[in-house]
Design a protein around this motif. Sequence first.
Motif, PDB file in Angstrom:
ATOM      1  N   SER A  89       0.168   2.132  12.851  1.00  0.00           N
ATOM      2  CA  SER A  89       0.963   2.803  11.807  1.00  0.00           C
ATOM      3  C   SER A  89       2.046   1.852  11.309  1.00  0.00           C
ATOM      4  O   SER A  89       2.380   0.861  11.974  1.00  0.00           O
ATOM      5  CB  SER A  89       1.621   4.057  12.385  1.00  0.00           C
ATOM      6  OG  SER A  89       2.491   3.683  13.428  1.00  0.00           O
ATOM      7  N   ALA A  90       2.612   2.207  10.159  1.00  0.00           N
ATOM      8  CA  ALA A  90       3.727   1.405   9.641  1.00  0.00           C
ATOM      9  C   ALA A  90       4.916   1.511  10.586  1.00  0.00           C
ATOM     10  O   ALA A  90       5.704   0.565  10.714  1.00  0.00           O
ATOM     11  CB  ALA A  90       4.115   1.886   8.248  1.00  0.00           C
ATOM     12  N   SER A  91       5.052   2.648  11.257  1.00  0.00           N
ATOM     13  CA  SER A  91       6.152   2.786  12.222  1.00  0.00           C
ATOM     14  C   SER A  91       6.043   1.717  13.305  1.00  0.00           C
ATOM     15  O   SER A  91       7.049   1.084  13.670  1.00  0.00           O
ATOM     16  CB  SER A  91       6.117   4.169  12.884  1.00  0.00           C
ATOM     17  OG  SER A  91       6.192   5.179  11.929  1.00  0.00           O
ATOM     18  N   GLY A 146       8.379   1.014  -2.781  1.00  0.00           N
ATOM     19  CA  GLY A 146       7.796   2.364  -2.826  1.00  0.00           C
ATOM     20  C   GLY A 146       8.394   3.265  -1.767  1.00  0.00           C
ATOM     21  O   GLY A 146       7.730   3.602  -0.783  1.00  0.00           O
ATOM     22  N   ASP A 200       8.782  -3.177   3.814  1.00  0.00           N
ATOM     23  CA  ASP A 200       7.952  -2.003   4.087  1.00  0.00           C
ATOM     24  C   ASP A 200       7.332  -1.519   2.774  1.00  0.00           C
ATOM     25  O   ASP A 200       8.024  -0.956   1.923  1.00  0.00           O
ATOM     26  CB  ASP A 200       8.829  -0.908   4.711  1.00  0.00           C
ATOM     27  CG  ASP A 200       8.070   0.399   4.906  1.00  0.00           C
ATOM     28  OD1 ASP A 200       6.855   0.443   4.615  1.00  0.00           O
ATOM     29  OD2 ASP A 200       8.690   1.386   5.349  1.00  0.00           O
ATOM     30  N   ALA A 212       4.531   0.523   2.819  1.00  0.00           N
ATOM     31  CA  ALA A 212       3.505   1.350   3.480  1.00  0.00           C
ATOM     32  C   ALA A 212       2.546   1.983   2.476  1.00  0.00           C
ATOM     33  O   ALA A 212       1.322   1.862   2.611  1.00  0.00           O
ATOM     34  CB  ALA A 212       4.185   2.420   4.327  1.00  0.00           C
ATOM     35  N   ASN A 256      -0.094   0.078   4.422  1.00  0.00           N
ATOM     36  CA  ASN A 256      -1.070   0.911   5.120  1.00  0.00           C
ATOM     37  C   ASN A 256      -2.327   1.135   4.284  1.00  0.00           C
ATOM     38  O   ASN A 256      -2.322   2.001   3.402  1.00  0.00           O
ATOM     39  CB  ASN A 256      -0.466   2.293   5.400  1.00  0.00           C
ATOM     40  CG  ASN A 256       0.514   2.293   6.548  1.00  0.00           C
ATOM     41  OD1 ASN A 256       0.652   1.306   7.259  1.00  0.00           O
ATOM     42  ND2 ASN A 256       1.193   3.410   6.734  1.00  0.00           N
ATOM     43  N   THR A 305       9.746   6.551   0.241  1.00  0.00           N
ATOM     44  CA  THR A 305       8.987   7.772   0.490  1.00  0.00           C
ATOM     45  C   THR A 305       9.381   8.897  -0.471  1.00  0.00           C
ATOM     46  O   THR A 305       8.518   9.608  -0.984  1.00  0.00           O
ATOM     47  CB  THR A 305       9.212   8.211   1.947  1.00  0.00           C
ATOM     48  OG1 THR A 305       9.051   7.063   2.766  1.00  0.00           O
ATOM     49  CG2 THR A 305       8.229   9.275   2.363  1.00  0.00           C
ATOM     50  N   HIS A 307      12.615   4.809   4.813  1.00  0.00           N
ATOM     51  CA  HIS A 307      11.868   5.747   5.662  1.00  0.00           C
ATOM     52  C   HIS A 307      12.477   5.833   7.072  1.00  0.00           C
ATOM     53  O   HIS A 307      12.975   4.838   7.610  1.00  0.00           O
ATOM     54  CB  HIS A 307      10.408   5.295   5.757  1.00  0.00           C
ATOM     55  CG  HIS A 307       9.524   6.309   6.416  1.00  0.00           C
ATOM     56  ND1 HIS A 307       9.191   6.239   7.748  1.00  0.00           N
ATOM     57  CD2 HIS A 307       8.944   7.422   5.930  1.00  0.00           C
ATOM     58  CE1 HIS A 307       8.421   7.277   8.042  1.00  0.00           C
ATOM     59  NE2 HIS A 307       8.243   7.999   6.960  1.00  0.00           N
ATOM     60  N   HIS A 351      -4.436   2.806   5.307  1.00  0.00           N
ATOM     61  CA  HIS A 351      -4.747   4.210   5.622  1.00  0.00           C
ATOM     62  C   HIS A 351      -3.972   5.208   4.760  1.00  0.00           C
ATOM     63  O   HIS A 351      -4.124   6.405   4.928  1.00  0.00           O
ATOM     64  CB  HIS A 351      -4.568   4.507   7.117  1.00  0.00           C
ATOM     65  CG  HIS A 351      -3.151   4.614   7.620  1.00  0.00           C
ATOM     66  ND1 HIS A 351      -2.747   4.036   8.795  1.00  0.00           N
ATOM     67  CD2 HIS A 351      -2.053   5.250   7.143  1.00  0.00           C
ATOM     68  CE1 HIS A 351      -1.471   4.310   9.008  1.00  0.00           C
ATOM     69  NE2 HIS A 351      -1.028   5.035   8.021  1.00  0.00           N
ATOM     70  N   LYS A 352      -3.159   4.710   3.858  1.00  0.00           N
ATOM     71  CA  LYS A 352      -2.513   5.656   2.951  1.00  0.00           C
ATOM     72  C   LYS A 352      -3.325   5.767   1.657  1.00  0.00           C
ATOM     73  O   LYS A 352      -3.895   6.798   1.366  1.00  0.00           O
ATOM     74  CB  LYS A 352      -1.081   5.218   2.656  1.00  0.00           C
ATOM     75  CG  LYS A 352      -0.085   5.661   3.740  1.00  0.00           C
ATOM     76  CD  LYS A 352       1.341   5.409   3.321  1.00  0.00           C
ATOM     77  CE  LYS A 352       2.354   6.229   4.104  1.00  0.00           C
ATOM     78  NZ  LYS A 352       2.153   6.263   5.560  1.00  0.00           N
ATOM     79  N   THR A 385      12.277  -1.878   0.963  1.00  0.00           N
ATOM     80  CA  THR A 385      11.101  -1.022   0.759  1.00  0.00           C
ATOM     81  C   THR A 385      10.528  -1.208  -0.638  1.00  0.00           C
ATOM     82  O   THR A 385      11.264  -1.234  -1.622  1.00  0.00           O
ATOM     83  CB  THR A 385      11.480   0.464   0.953  1.00  0.00           C
ATOM     84  OG1 THR A 385      12.150   0.609   2.197  1.00  0.00           O
ATOM     85  CG2 THR A 385      10.241   1.352   0.942  1.00  0.00           C
ATOM     86  N   SER A 423      11.225   5.766   9.827  1.00  0.00           N
ATOM     87  CA  SER A 423      10.631   4.905  10.861  1.00  0.00           C
ATOM     88  C   SER A 423      11.582   3.758  11.225  1.00  0.00           C
ATOM     89  O   SER A 423      11.511   3.212  12.331  1.00  0.00           O
ATOM     90  CB  SER A 423       9.276   4.348  10.409  1.00  0.00           C
ATOM     91  OG  SER A 423       9.386   3.752   9.139  1.00  0.00           O
ATOM     92  N   PHE A 473       2.427  11.266   1.207  1.00  0.00           N
ATOM     93  CA  PHE A 473       1.594  10.236   0.606  1.00  0.00           C
ATOM     94  C   PHE A 473       0.192  10.526   1.120  1.00  0.00           C
ATOM     95  O   PHE A 473       0.044  11.091   2.213  1.00  0.00           O
ATOM     96  CB  PHE A 473       2.037   8.834   1.048  1.00  0.00           C
ATOM     97  CG  PHE A 473       3.248   8.319   0.307  1.00  0.00           C
ATOM     98  CD1 PHE A 473       3.386   8.498  -1.060  1.00  0.00           C
ATOM     99  CD2 PHE A 473       4.250   7.634   0.986  1.00  0.00           C
ATOM    100  CE1 PHE A 473       4.504   8.026  -1.738  1.00  0.00           C
ATOM    101  CE2 PHE A 473       5.371   7.161   0.315  1.00  0.00           C
ATOM    102  CZ  PHE A 473       5.493   7.354  -1.046  1.00  0.00           C
TER     103      PHE A 473
HETATM  104  C1  LIG Z   1       7.780   3.833   3.015  1.00  0.00           C
HETATM  105  C2  LIG Z   1       7.174   4.316   4.298  1.00  0.00           C
HETATM  106  N1  LIG Z   1       7.311   3.570   5.404  1.00  0.00           N
HETATM  107  C3  LIG Z   1       6.787   3.950   6.574  1.00  0.00           C
HETATM  108  C4  LIG Z   1       6.084   5.128   6.706  1.00  0.00           C
HETATM  109  C5  LIG Z   1       5.523   5.516   8.030  1.00  0.00           C
HETATM  110  O1  LIG Z   1       4.142   5.377   8.020  1.00  0.00           O
HETATM  111  P1  LIG Z   1       3.270   5.629   9.331  1.00  0.00           P
HETATM  112  O2  LIG Z   1       2.929   7.080   9.337  1.00  0.00           O
HETATM  113  O3  LIG Z   1       2.057   4.747   9.145  1.00  0.00           O
HETATM  114  O4  LIG Z   1       4.082   5.229  10.506  1.00  0.00           O
HETATM  115  C6  LIG Z   1       5.916   5.945   5.578  1.00  0.00           C
HETATM  116  C7  LIG Z   1       5.178   7.211   5.668  1.00  0.00           C
HETATM  117  O5  LIG Z   1       4.959   7.914   4.724  1.00  0.00           O
HETATM  118  C8  LIG Z   1       6.479   5.529   4.353  1.00  0.00           C
HETATM  119  O6  LIG Z   1       6.375   6.280   3.249  1.00  0.00           O
END
Ligand SMILES: Cc1ncc(COP(=O)(O)O)c(C=O)c1O
Length: 461
Positions: free
Chosen positions: A127-129, A223, A250, A252, A279, A225, A168, A281-282, A221, A170, A68
Amino acid sequence: MVDWMADYLDTVEKLPVKSQVEPHQIYNQLPLSPPEKSESMETIFEDFKRIILPGITHWQSPNFFAYFPANNSYPSILGEMLTAALGSQCMIWETSPAAAELEEITMNWLKQMIGLPLQWEGVIQDSASSSTLAAILSAREKASGFSINDQGFTSKEKFRIYCSTETHSSVDKAVKIAGLGKSNLRKIGVDKTFALNPDALEQAIVQDLSDGYTPMCVVATLGTTSSTAIDPVEKIAVICNKFNIWLHVDAAYAGTALLLPEYRWMINGIEKADSFVFNPHKWMFTNFDCSAYFVKDKEPLLRTFEILPEYLKTSTRGKVNDYRDWGVQLGRRFRALKLWFVIRNFGIEGLQEKIREHIDLGRYFEQLVQHHTEFEVLAPVTFSLVCFRFIPEGVNELDRINALNEKLLKNINNTGKAYLTHTRLAGKYTLRMVIGQTNVAREHVDAAWMLICETAKGLDI
Ligand SMILES: Cc1ncc(COP(=O)(O)O)c(C=O)c1O
């Protein structure tokens, strides 16, 4: 250096988008010991250009279609430069009141911009993590009556966490860090659009209850990954409410699409959820890192993370937001500044226009793939990610098709002209084309498609 930065962004599309260096090539050019004496900035900058730059993958190139995006923009870069110049460490309100208050305001703006309930509260995480980890730890503490933070695990707790097979990684990581045990993360099956199947979720919960487990958290989720599938939040939320389970959403990447009213259906039922992450930042032109984490009720979050050593006591405690208690980090960067610059300089309309442009380009690319007899689209295109593969005439065996697509991707990326990444959907090696870089235009998508077709033609079939 500022001139160099502006020139870099103007010309980045001419550079090989994926770094073409070999492993250790950068390392081997660098001295193994640090310098005793000061070196001039001119020398250091020359080395940056000569040694470091060839080892950079250019995420801001409009030929970047991988993963992404982690896109940025001038207002964001300027905000980041000021953040670096100020160098404030914004752990508590007193260590920079403006940072804390701007964070509160920008999170409230974002909440309005994407249609979250107004009583929710937000915080910027790295971060989303980290946001998802915060959600899972808060859920764990709430479910245990805040006893695990206090006394550690006892043999009583047998918690279960749920997400789809497409979620994801994470979430897996957060479950490991939270001490819940990977085997207690149940991956629920998906439908043909790769979205979580709510009936299967409910069955798993009922089964776990009868086996003596405590269902504790579900991660949905928006969207995913691999293919940007959209889990049915409303249906999942009803199940979570029925069994008193924490629901974390999530979004993200796809959360940015909520800026568009035509995507708000995705969060129908969000008021029944407990937490939400997306995010900027994405896909929202705010350079890495900036993850917006929102909670319905901040109490479990604060009770989970709160610490109060003598040296951090202040007279304003309780009257202001001390964000050190809202996540893992104590020390915090002033991230709200760049976000504030982005929202103000683009305006909501400017952001919407760019996101719609990317989505239109995604649909355009989808059509290109669909109209070619030797390519196929492998998942619904909801945002600006197109999942596809090459299926040359006469080749039917899955392993052979997979190997050809793997080779195709490698050959495309080795040209340095475009950068795509892959996933696997229902066993099929899948190329992912994500259109989300700030300055991507139709000409870049056309050039990438020509490159894909020509590279496919050159494969040894
Ligand atoms: C759906 C989803 N969740 C979480 C993440 C993790 O994001 P981050 O790198 O901000 O931890 C991603 C990363 O691409 C993602 O696509």
